[in-house]
Design a protein around this motif. Structure first.
Motif, PDB file in Angstrom:
ATOM      1  N   ASN A 436      50.162  70.299  64.840  1.00 53.03           N
ATOM      2  CA  ASN A 436      48.717  70.753  64.574  1.00 53.03           C
ATOM      3  C   ASN A 436      47.843  69.903  64.158  1.00 53.03           C
ATOM      4  O   ASN A 436      47.848  69.669  63.034  1.00 53.03           O
ATOM      5  CB  ASN A 436      48.711  72.230  64.433  1.00 53.03           C
ATOM      6  CG  ASN A 436      47.544  72.827  64.577  1.00 53.03           C
ATOM      7  OD1 ASN A 436      46.543  72.347  64.572  1.00 53.03           O
ATOM      8  ND2 ASN A 436      47.534  74.264  64.875  1.00 53.03           N
ATOM      9  N   LEU A 437      47.160  69.178  65.010  1.00 55.33           N
ATOM     10  CA  LEU A 437      46.063  68.136  64.163  1.00 55.33           C
ATOM     11  C   LEU A 437      45.099  69.001  63.238  1.00 55.33           C
ATOM     12  O   LEU A 437      44.753  68.384  62.288  1.00 55.33           O
ATOM     13  CB  LEU A 437      45.328  67.661  65.494  1.00 55.33           C
ATOM     14  CG  LEU A 437      44.210  66.529  64.987  1.00 55.33           C
ATOM     15  CD1 LEU A 437      45.102  65.337  64.343  1.00 55.33           C
ATOM     16  CD2 LEU A 437      43.610  66.063  66.171  1.00 55.33           C
ATOM     17  N   GLY A 438      44.643  70.223  63.492  1.00 53.90           N
ATOM     18  CA  GLY A 438      43.923  71.046  62.735  1.00 53.90           C
ATOM     19  C   GLY A 438      44.388  71.076  61.250  1.00 53.90           C
ATOM     20  O   GLY A 438      43.494  71.318  60.535  1.00 53.90           O
ATOM     21  N   ARG A 439      45.537  71.266  61.396  1.00 53.64           N
ATOM     22  CA  ARG A 439      46.364  71.645  60.001  1.00 53.64           C
ATOM     23  C   ARG A 439      46.412  70.412  59.062  1.00 53.64           C
ATOM     24  O   ARG A 439      46.787  70.405  57.852  1.00 53.64           O
ATOM     25  CB  ARG A 439      47.781  72.208  60.407  1.00 53.64           C
ATOM     26  CG  ARG A 439      47.689  73.695  60.896  1.00 53.64           C
ATOM     27  CD  ARG A 439      49.143  74.139  61.028  1.00 53.64           C
ATOM     28  NE  ARG A 439      49.459  75.509  61.683  1.00 53.64           N
ATOM     29  CZ  ARG A 439      50.373  75.938  62.064  1.00 53.64           C
ATOM     30  NH1 ARG A 439      51.479  75.557  61.870  1.00 53.64           N
ATOM     31  NH2 ARG A 439      50.279  77.328  62.522  1.00 53.64           N
ATOM     32  N   LEU A 440      46.181  69.246  59.630  1.00 55.72           N
ATOM     33  CA  LEU A 440      45.954  67.981  58.852  1.00 55.72           C
ATOM     34  C   LEU A 440      44.826  67.639  58.261  1.00 55.72           C
ATOM     35  O   LEU A 440      44.392  66.674  57.610  1.00 55.72           O
ATOM     36  CB  LEU A 440      46.540  66.871  59.912  1.00 55.72           C
ATOM     37  CG  LEU A 440      48.064  66.693  60.176  1.00 55.72           C
ATOM     38  CD1 LEU A 440      48.313  65.781  61.233  1.00 55.72           C
ATOM     39  CD2 LEU A 440      48.967  66.859  58.945  1.00 55.72           C
ATOM     40  N   ARG A 441      43.649  68.786  58.505  1.00 55.63           N
ATOM     41  CA  ARG A 441      42.440  68.580  58.227  1.00 55.63           C
ATOM     42  C   ARG A 441      42.613  68.494  56.521  1.00 55.63           C
ATOM     43  O   ARG A 441      41.703  67.334  56.220  1.00 55.63           O
ATOM     44  CB  ARG A 441      41.609  69.596  58.553  1.00 55.63           C
ATOM     45  CG  ARG A 441      40.091  69.654  57.985  1.00 55.63           C
ATOM     46  CD  ARG A 441      39.362  70.797  58.602  1.00 55.63           C
ATOM     47  NE  ARG A 441      40.094  72.006  58.330  1.00 55.63           N
ATOM     48  CZ  ARG A 441      39.959  72.841  57.079  1.00 55.63           C
ATOM     49  NH1 ARG A 441      39.038  72.345  56.159  1.00 55.63           N
ATOM     50  NH2 ARG A 441      40.653  73.667  57.235  1.00 55.63           N
ATOM     51  N   LEU A 442      43.228  69.268  55.764  1.00 53.53           N
ATOM     52  CA  LEU A 442      43.147  69.247  54.344  1.00 53.53           C
ATOM     53  C   LEU A 442      43.572  67.932  53.794  1.00 53.53           C
ATOM     54  O   LEU A 442      43.139  67.463  52.870  1.00 53.53           O
ATOM     55  CB  LEU A 442      43.795  70.447  53.842  1.00 53.53           C
ATOM     56  CG  LEU A 442      43.129  71.909  54.025  1.00 53.53           C
ATOM     57  CD1 LEU A 442      44.347  72.910  53.435  1.00 53.53           C
ATOM     58  CD2 LEU A 442      41.950  71.974  53.316  1.00 53.53           C
ATOM     59  N   ALA A 443      44.988  67.437  54.344  1.00 52.76           N
ATOM     60  CA  ALA A 443      45.300  66.156  54.074  1.00 52.76           C
ATOM     61  C   ALA A 443      44.587  65.007  54.148  1.00 52.76           C
ATOM     62  O   ALA A 443      44.282  64.018  53.195  1.00 52.76           O
ATOM     63  CB  ALA A 443      46.743  65.934  54.637  1.00 52.76           C
ATOM     64  N   ARG A 444      44.010  64.910  55.182  1.00 53.94           N
ATOM     65  CA  ARG A 444      42.979  64.158  55.668  1.00 53.94           C
ATOM     66  C   ARG A 444      41.749  63.864  54.734  1.00 53.94           C
ATOM     67  O   ARG A 444      41.117  62.798  54.375  1.00 53.94           O
ATOM     68  CB  ARG A 444      42.559  64.124  57.111  1.00 53.94           C
ATOM     69  CG  ARG A 444      43.580  63.883  58.124  1.00 53.94           C
ATOM     70  CD  ARG A 444      43.297  64.103  59.432  1.00 53.94           C
ATOM     71  NE  ARG A 444      42.422  63.317  60.376  1.00 53.94           N
ATOM     72  CZ  ARG A 444      41.943  63.231  61.442  1.00 53.94           C
ATOM     73  NH1 ARG A 444      42.462  64.401  62.216  1.00 53.94           N
ATOM     74  NH2 ARG A 444      40.966  62.569  61.911  1.00 53.94           N
ATOM     75  N   ALA A 445      41.346  65.231  54.635  1.00 55.11           N
ATOM     76  CA  ALA A 445      40.087  65.250  53.498  1.00 55.11           C
ATOM     77  C   ALA A 445      40.465  64.778  52.069  1.00 55.11           C
ATOM     78  O   ALA A 445      39.761  64.218  51.370  1.00 55.11           O
ATOM     79  CB  ALA A 445      39.805  66.689  53.244  1.00 55.11           C
ATOM     80  N   GLU A 446      41.670  64.844  51.709  1.00 57.49           N
ATOM     81  CA  GLU A 446      42.245  64.261  50.295  1.00 57.49           C
ATOM     82  C   GLU A 446      42.597  62.644  50.681  1.00 57.49           C
ATOM     83  O   GLU A 446      42.772  61.988  49.608  1.00 57.49           O
ATOM     84  CB  GLU A 446      43.566  64.857  50.076  1.00 57.49           C
ATOM     85  CG  GLU A 446      43.264  66.195  49.738  1.00 57.49           C
ATOM     86  CD  GLU A 446      42.858  66.572  48.288  1.00 57.49           C
ATOM     87  OE1 GLU A 446      42.402  65.377  47.682  1.00 57.49           O
ATOM     88  OE2 GLU A 446      42.315  67.654  47.815  1.00 57.49           O
ATOM     89  N   GLY A 447      42.504  62.090  51.778  1.00 58.66           N
ATOM     90  CA  GLY A 447      42.560  60.611  52.111  1.00 58.66           C
ATOM     91  C   GLY A 447      43.928  60.391  52.036  1.00 58.66           C
ATOM     92  O   GLY A 447      44.619  59.394  51.632  1.00 58.66           O
ATOM     93  N   LEU A 448      44.807  61.341  52.446  1.00 60.41           N
ATOM     94  CA  LEU A 448      46.384  61.162  52.261  1.00 60.41           C
ATOM     95  C   LEU A 448      46.725  60.662  53.934  1.00 60.41           C
ATOM     96  O   LEU A 448      46.044  61.045  54.852  1.00 60.41           O
ATOM     97  CB  LEU A 448      47.289  62.559  52.118  1.00 60.41           C
ATOM     98  CG  LEU A 448      47.113  63.154  50.654  1.00 60.41           C
ATOM     99  CD1 LEU A 448      47.599  64.492  50.692  1.00 60.41           C
ATOM    100  CD2 LEU A 448      47.202  62.027  49.735  1.00 60.41           C
TER     101      LEU A 448
END
Length: 602
Positions: A436-448
């Motif tokens: 689910n692309l939406g669930r990766l939002r937090l990880a992407r916000a952390e620059g992961l």
């Protein structure tokens, strides 16, 4: 000199080979050494050095057929790993290394044998053909140890497996030419025999592979008989083609494995993993047999010319061959250099070299007796050089998937985002995956770094560099999916390196999954929903470094409610913490835990 011995019974000999071979592989894993080095040393010690085990004496005439069948199974298993989806951008390089590199390698290797070791042109041509092979049995563990980037790893793996039967057939062709010259037989008959053998072997491998795929896909073979049927067909294809022309059976079984690997069979993973286990046993046994079967006088006859021969192969013939073969490709120079100086030889070279050495001696060519010891010298030297040199070379060229073993986090959640950020801050590579692309939002916000897709899909196999990760942690909100991921990837990572969150407790047994499935449990026993509730309340993933003054007991007293997830020792790899763990982290270690707000404030 070898000590005279009464000899072993065949049963004792088989037991000794198994114990020494598997024991050497286990010890190599424990002390982080190339396994083949220890196996060769062990074979030499029990064979020519002490005389405790002499294969020709203790097993008899079965040694040759046993080694031939074992090599066939090893090459078939190698063919099973050659999935075309894994080639991608390495395809052109692989074609060059096979089409241009194999004949050029034959020529340069023959020149190295003639001018380095001083053998005649006949023996040099035969041995040069055999030296095309680069040892799939050695390449695979080296790649795991060095954790190379995907493309150079694919180049080395495909070249090793595809060129193995090519090298054996080159030796057959050279031997046929030498035989024609030595016996004044008809060259046209020899040529027809050779090319008809190649055609028949290719056709047999193709038909056998397609037949297995058809039978398995249509359910014509029950699950419990798939492995036995596969073995029988494999042995039948090898024996049938090898009877028509010696060593053509190696081509047949490689083609058969390649066809099955790309047939997209539902049971493919089970077949491949079983074959991997069988191959580990066979590689262990073959190396012990070959090393123990060497004669001490032949080894003592190796002189400075043998050293010159090895240096010419490693420093001249192999680099020149690879560089010329890869001209005009878009491969970066550093990848070409890595491939050029990585060419370990293994089981197939030693087995086929010994066979053709005896045949040359039978034709009256005395130089044939030197091929076996020279093959051993080349195998031992290249294994030691590449076993200890590949990782530093790859690091120097910047071609390792990760210098530090990484952690693969499955599931885009608050927990994985926090844990991933803490690990990345500690300079441990991480990758977070979710469908689910939406669930990766937090990880992407952390620059992961993230991967959008199913970690068990073919897309993941081609896009995720699994070799750069040593640990996997399945932490989605779906217990069944976590269990599936952990169960499926456990054979690849090792069951001690596959983790998942504790499952939700079910009051009904009909809704609970078997405890034998899945990975190790992480944390203090709290489930996904319990941990997620804590994080929503303001708990955070925090890192604490222990010192001599502030040890683990002090940390636990200050944070009695914290959920310890993992420890990063001052020396050594990351260690995830199970609920039942009794290990006390030492000073210098970093602890990563989920802590309440009051602990953060403190």
């Amino acid at each position: 000199m070898a000590v005279e011995s009464a000899g072993l019974s065949p049963v004792e000999a088989f037991a000794l080979v198994g114990v020494i071979g598997v024991g050497a592989q286990w010890l190599a894993w424990r002390i982080q050494m190339p396994a083949i080095v220890l196996m060769l040393l062990a074979g030499l010690i029990v064979g020519p050095v002490t005389g405790v085990f002499i294969p020709s004496r203790d097993i008899g005439d079965l040694v040759g057929p046993m080694i031939s069948v074992a090599v066939a199974v090893i090459l078939f298993e190698g063919g099973l790993t050659l999935n075309f989806h894994a080639l991608q951008d390495a395809a052109k390089g692989v074609r060059r290394l096979v089409i241009i590199g194999a004949p050029l390698g034959w020529l340069t290797s023959a020149l190295a044998v003639h001018y380095g070791a001083g053998l005649g042109w006949g023996a040099s041509a035969v041995f040069g053909g055999i030296m095309i092979v680069t040892g799939p049995t050695v390449i695979a563990p080296l790649l795991r140890q060095a954790r190379l980037s995907r493309r150079p790893a694919a180049l080395l793996q495909w070249e090793a497996i595809v060129n193995d039967p090519v090298g054996a057939l080159a030796a057959v062709l050279a031997f046929a030419a030498v035989q024609v010259l030595a016996t004044n037989s008809d060259a046209s008959d020899a040529a027809v025999h050779f090319f008809s053998g190649i055609f028949f072997a290719t056709l047999t491998g193709l038909l056998a592979g397609r037949g297995i795929a058809y039978a398995f896909r249509r359910g014509l073979v029950p699950e419990y008989m798939k492995i036995p049927v596969l073995f029988v067909v494999l042995l039948g294809a090898f024996a049938l083609t090898d009877r028509l022309m010696h060593e053509s059976g190696l081509l047949a079984v490689t083609v058969m494995g390649l066809v099955i690997a790309n047939a997209q069979l539902p049971s493919y993973e089970e077949l491949r993993r079983f074959k991997e286990h069988a191959t580990i046993l066979l590689v262990s046994g073959v190396f012990i047999l070959l090393a123990a079967g060497l004669k001490m006088e032949a080894l003592l006859a190796l002189d400075l010319r043998a050293v010159l021969f090895v240096l010419l192969v490693v420093l001249v013939a192999r680099p020149f061959t690879v560089m010329v073969a890869l001209l005009g490709t878009d491969l970066p120079m550093k990848e070409r250099v890595l491939v050029a100086f990585t060419g370990p030889r293994g089981v197939v070279l030693m087995a086929v070299a010994g066979l053709f050495g005896e045949r040359l001696v039978g034709l009256g060519i005395a130089d044939g007796a030197a091929i076996g010891p020279l093959a051993f010298a080349l195998v031992a030297s290249t294994v030691v050089i590449n076993g200890f040199g590949l990782t530093p070379l790859a690091s120097l060229l910047g071609l390792r998937a990760a210098e530090v073993p990484g952690v693969l986090l499955v599931g885009g959640t608050r927990l994985t985002a926090g844990l991933g950020a803490a690990l990345q801050k500690a300079e441990i590579p991480v990758l977070i995956t979710d469908m689910n692309l939406g669930r990766l939002r937090l990880a992407r916000a952390e620059g992961l770094p993230v991967f959008y897709g199913d970690i068990l899909s073919e897309a993941a196999e081609s896009q995720v560099e699994f070799i750069g990760f040593s640990t996997i942690f399945a932490a989605t909100d779906n217990d069944s999916y976590n269990t599936l991921v952990a169960t499926d990837l456990a054979p690849e990572f090792g069951r001690d390196k596959v983790w998942q969150l504790p499952r939700d407790k079910s009051e009904s047994q009909r809704h609970s999954l078997p405890v034998t499935l899945g990975g190790r449990r992480l944390g203090d026993g709290r489930t996904y929903h319990e941990l997620e509730a804590l994080l929503i309340q303001g708990w955070t993933v925090r890192t604490t470094k222990l010192t001599e003054e502030y040890g683990f007991e002090d940390w636990r007293n200050d944070r009695p409610e914290s959920v310890l997830l993992c420890e990063i020792p001052a020396k050594g790899d990351l260690r995830l913490v199970a609920p039942e763990s009794k290990t006390v982290p030492a000073a210098g270690s970093k602890l990563i835990a989920i802590s309440p707000p009051k602990a953060d404030a403190a």
